[in-house]
Design an enzyme around this catalytic site. Sequence first.
Site, PDB file in Angstrom:
ATOM      1  N   GLU A  44      26.362  34.632  45.120  1.00  0.00           N
ATOM      2  CA  GLU A  44      25.525  35.799  45.429  1.00  0.00           C
ATOM      3  C   GLU A  44      24.551  36.023  44.290  1.00  0.00           C
ATOM      4  O   GLU A  44      24.941  35.996  43.125  1.00  0.00           O
ATOM      5  CB  GLU A  44      26.405  37.044  45.607  1.00  0.00           C
ATOM      6  N   LYS A 134      33.144  44.989  50.392  1.00  0.00           N
ATOM      7  CA  LYS A 134      33.112  44.809  48.943  1.00  0.00           C
ATOM      8  C   LYS A 134      33.666  46.077  48.306  1.00  0.00           C
ATOM      9  O   LYS A 134      33.125  47.160  48.510  1.00  0.00           O
ATOM     10  CB  LYS A 134      31.666  44.568  48.498  1.00  0.00           C
TER      11      LYS A 134
END
Length: 201
Positions: A44, A134
């Site tokens: 990411e 998340k």
Amino acid sequence: MPTNNEFTELFKGRPLMAILRGMGEAKSLAVAEQAWNLGIGLVEIPIQTEEDLRALRAVAATGKSRGLLVGAGTVVSLGHVEQALAAGAAFTVSPGLDLAVVAASTDAGMPTLPGVATASEVQLALSAGLTWMKAFPASLLGAGWFKAMAGPFPQARFVATGGMDSTNASQFLESGVSVVAVGSALGDPAQLPELAKIMKQ
């Protein structure tokens, strides 16, 4: 209704994800290669500056050539969703839960990982069709938070993000976390052997 069940397959056998924040294009490419060579398949890159977007484009293109997916992080607006798509991101990650961002990312073909830190946010995410979340900031939430969430929300799957490294990753994974996202730890040679061990567990 949007879903992000794609992460079940993406994270299969991958307990770690790499976050390359603010490293610039050249270093992002180098650290991404390091992560991939360790077996960390998902990377990411948070997009907060033009340099971040250049890094995302470069790493996403290199990842694609290796059959690996790269996502855009810190996606907090519809404009960020458009930028992530244009840069070649395969998925998006947000620090919080914004259903408009979730919808836009899903519509663009990028599964999204929203950030949560409370039971209310977890419940809202689940009601919106999202099973993967998340948990941020994980180090402040603590490993016990995940055990507490497993009671009322056994279907929720969490990626622990924020303050994670080789010294605490295993503790969080043992607490029910599905994936731990590591950032600066990848730049510490002393931690790489320990991260490699976690990948092999």
